[in-house]
Design an enzyme around this catalytic site. Structure first.
Site, PDB file in Angstrom:
ATOM      1  N   GLU A 122      -9.632  77.288  60.938  1.00 19.32           N
ATOM      2  CA  GLU A 122     -10.748  77.262  62.056  1.00 19.32           C
ATOM      3  C   GLU A 122     -11.137  78.623  62.436  1.00 19.32           C
ATOM      4  OE1 GLU A 122      -9.844  75.181  65.552  1.00 19.32           O
ATOM      5  OE2 GLU A 122      -9.059  73.325  64.370  1.00 19.32           O
TER       6      GLU A 122
ATOM      7  N   GLU B  25      -2.157  73.467  65.265  1.00 18.96           N
ATOM      8  CA  GLU B  25      -1.994  74.371  66.379  1.00 18.96           C
ATOM      9  C   GLU B  25      -0.649  73.592  67.239  1.00 18.96           C
ATOM     10  OE1 GLU B  25      -5.391  75.039  68.613  1.00 18.96           O
ATOM     11  OE2 GLU B  25      -6.113  76.511  66.855  1.00 18.96           O
TER      12      GLU B  25
HETATM   13  C1  BG6 Z   1      -8.900  74.784  68.368  1.00 16.44           C
HETATM   14  C2  BG6 Z   1      -8.612  73.519  68.439  1.00 16.44           C
HETATM   15  O1  BG6 Z   1      -7.859  75.318  69.181  1.00 16.44           O
HETATM   16  O2  BG6 Z   1      -9.702  75.371  69.163  1.00 16.44           O
HETATM   17  C3  BG6 Z   1      -9.729  72.554  68.225  1.00 16.44           C
HETATM   18  O3  BG6 Z   1      -7.824  72.989  67.132  1.00 16.44           O
HETATM   19  C4  BG6 Z   1     -10.772  72.904  69.141  1.00 16.44           C
HETATM   20  O4  BG6 Z   1      -9.470  71.102  68.235  1.00 16.44           O
HETATM   21  C5  BG6 Z   1     -11.129  74.542  68.877  1.00 16.44           C
HETATM   22  O5  BG6 Z   1     -11.922  72.275  69.368  1.00 16.44           O
HETATM   23  C6  BG6 Z   1     -12.129  75.005  70.031  1.00 16.44           C
HETATM   24  O6  BG6 Z   1     -11.738  75.120  71.319  1.00 16.44           O
HETATM   25  P1  BG6 Z   1     -12.678  74.103  72.280  1.00 16.44           P
HETATM   26  O7  BG6 Z   1     -11.870  74.312  73.384  1.00 16.44           O
HETATM   27  O8  BG6 Z   1     -13.864  75.205  72.427  1.00 16.44           O
HETATM   28  O9  BG6 Z   1     -13.011  72.945  71.701  1.00 16.44           O
END
Ligand code: BG6
Length: 469
Positions: free
Chosen positions: A367, A166
């Site tokens: 993700e 990201e």
């Molecule tokens: C992504 C990141 O933006 O979102 C992760 O790569 C992150 O590191 C994930 O954990 C979910 O976001 P959050 O803020 O709920 O942890």
């Protein structure tokens, strides 16, 4: 388009799950590890613990890999902590750091799980940050040397590599993520350029010295809808998409800046300076695949051209806005999760289509998932049907994308195991495996299988969405 029948998931589809080093490992100063920018942070949101303990994966990785194997994972996407391997960011290598990742990768391989490693997931070594971080070209060289060490020492056990997780969110929200990529906007876009050059050099290096591995970028990519069919809203959506999505991938894949994004930077005096040779370096690199993270789509409207174009409650997954370019809008057709993120499985299909149409490279999702306040019941279960629903809806849309003709290599939802979220602490959970720790009391870090664990296991065994009970 509707189909009478959807294409099946291909044989060898990489059903996986993801984590990052700083959100899971703990052991933040164990066995010679240097501090990262995340370890140096003190500005955690009220009531959240920070990242120093994670979920103790550093000490329990064998137990965790055994659980991943029981879950049936075919792939595990994790990140390598740069400052565990090279404590000062450049210079001496920490053999214990290399040993940890070799043991992890070998343990995965022994269980038939393919390792997929990210070189950098927000946690730049603090030693580099104190010397100017990504603002300095020396950080490009340090990243390349760090990657060289990894390719030389681990390419035999790690076949897939991701460059930077990201990068687009690090640039848009560096302060919030604590990734060190902050400062005035001109300097942030120069940092971005340095990261793009570093990424290109590392992709070329991998192909040069480790021809057996495959490597690609891992931005957060999401389709962008106009708030209405008004042509000015449509242009605003295209502008946001160029700045948020295509800027990063046009450079990674085509070796050139996206013209709309470049014009945006030019209009504000933020265009980065190219050093001699940068254009050639960018042009020479070519990823083998594109990895992307997707949680939600975005909707934007034409700007009003004043400060109200920017919202104060944005995060990686809620549009912040850009004065005079676009403003975030709510999408009335989409439900939201507990954190106000819109849930849009069909936007996932759309995102696959856009990516494949533009770049014609295999895609892997690194993700996607649902954060929630899970509850551990007295009998040691977590009934996370809401997560199963979210994942099922998104996986169905992957199948649509495959049927549409998109080449999809795999799916690694967030997250394999509970971990500390970027700004809502451990209480916001994503994992298939529950870790019993509280915000400030880490207890014994005991692991429990959630309902989603058993559901995802059935899915992987059948290579298809489970039907019925
Ligand atoms: C992504 C990141 O933006 O979102 C992760 O790569 C992150 O590191 C994930 O954990 C979910 O976001 P959050 O803020 O709920 O942890």
């Amino acid at each position: 388009m509707q189909y009478d029948q959807l294409a099946p998931f291909p044989d060898g589809f990489l059903w996986g799950a993801s984590t990052s080093a700083y959100q899971t490992e703990g052991g933040w100063d164990a066995a010679g590890k240097g501090p990262s920018v995340i370890d140096a942070r003190t500005d955690f949101p009220e009531g959240t613990s920070g990242f120093k303990d994670g979920v103790d994966h550093y000490n329990r990785f064998r137990e965790d890999v055994a659980l991943f194997a029981e879950l049936g994972l075919k792939a595990y996407r994790f990140s390598i902590s740069w400052s565990r391997v090279v404590p000062n960011g450049d210079g001496a290598v920490n053999p214990d750091g290399i040993r940890f990742y070799r043991e992890l990768a070998e343990e995965l391989q022994a269980h038939g799980i393919t390792p997929i490693a990210t070189l950098l997931h927000f946690d730049l070594p603090q030693a580099l940050q104190t010397r100017g971080g990504w603002g300095e070209r020396a950080t490009i060289d340090a990243f390349v040397e760090y990657a060289r060490v990894l390719f030389e020492q681990l390419a035999d056990v790690i076949p897939y590599w991701l460059t930077i997780n990201e990068q687009n969110m690090m640039i848009m929200l560096g302060e919030m993520l604590g990734s060190g990529t902050s400062g005035d906007r001109k300097s942030v876009w120069q940092q971005n350029h340095h990261m793009l050059v570093a990424q290109a050099r590392v992709m070329a290096l991998a192909h040069d010295i480790a021809p057996n591995v495959k490597i690609g970028p891992a931005p957060n990519i999401a389709c962008v809808y106009p708030a209405t069919p008004h042509p000015l809203d449509v242009i605003a959506a295209a502008d946001f998409s160029a700045i948020r999505n295509w800027l990063y991938l046009d450079v990674a894949v085509r070796g050139v800046y996206n013209p709309t994004a470049w014009a945006f930077l030019g209009a504000r005096g933020w265009q980065p300076q190219f050093a001699n040779g940068d254009a050639e370096v960018l042009a020479a690199a070519a990823p083998d695949f594109i990895a992307f993270n997707y949680y939600t789509s975005h909707t934007v409207a034409r700007p009003k051209g004043d400060g109200s174009d920017i919202r104060d409650n944005g995060d990686q997954h809620i549009v912040l806005g850009e004065e005079g370019v676009y403003r975030g809008a709510d999408n009335q057709f989409l439900p939201r999760n507990e954190f106000n993120w819109e849930i849009d499985p069909i936007g996932f299909r759309m995102t696959f289509r856009e990516l494949y149409d533009r770049y014609r490279l295999p895609l892997i999702v690194t993700e996607n998932g649902l954060g929630a306040y899970d509850e551990l019941t007295e009998d040691g279960r977590v009934h996370d049907q809401y997560r199963i629903d979210y994942l099922a809806q998104h996986i169905e849309q992957i199948q649509y994308a495959i049927t549409d003709g998109v080449e999809v290599m795999g799916y690694c939802p967030w997250s394999a195991i509970d971990l500390v979220s970027t700004h809502q602490g451990i209480r916001k959970r994503y994992g298939f495996i529950f870790v019993d720790r509280d915000e400030f009391d880490v207890k014994q870090f005991e692991r429990y299988r959630k309902d989603s664990f058993f559901w995802y296991k059935r899915l992987i065994i059948g290579n298809a969405l489970p039907t019925g009970d």
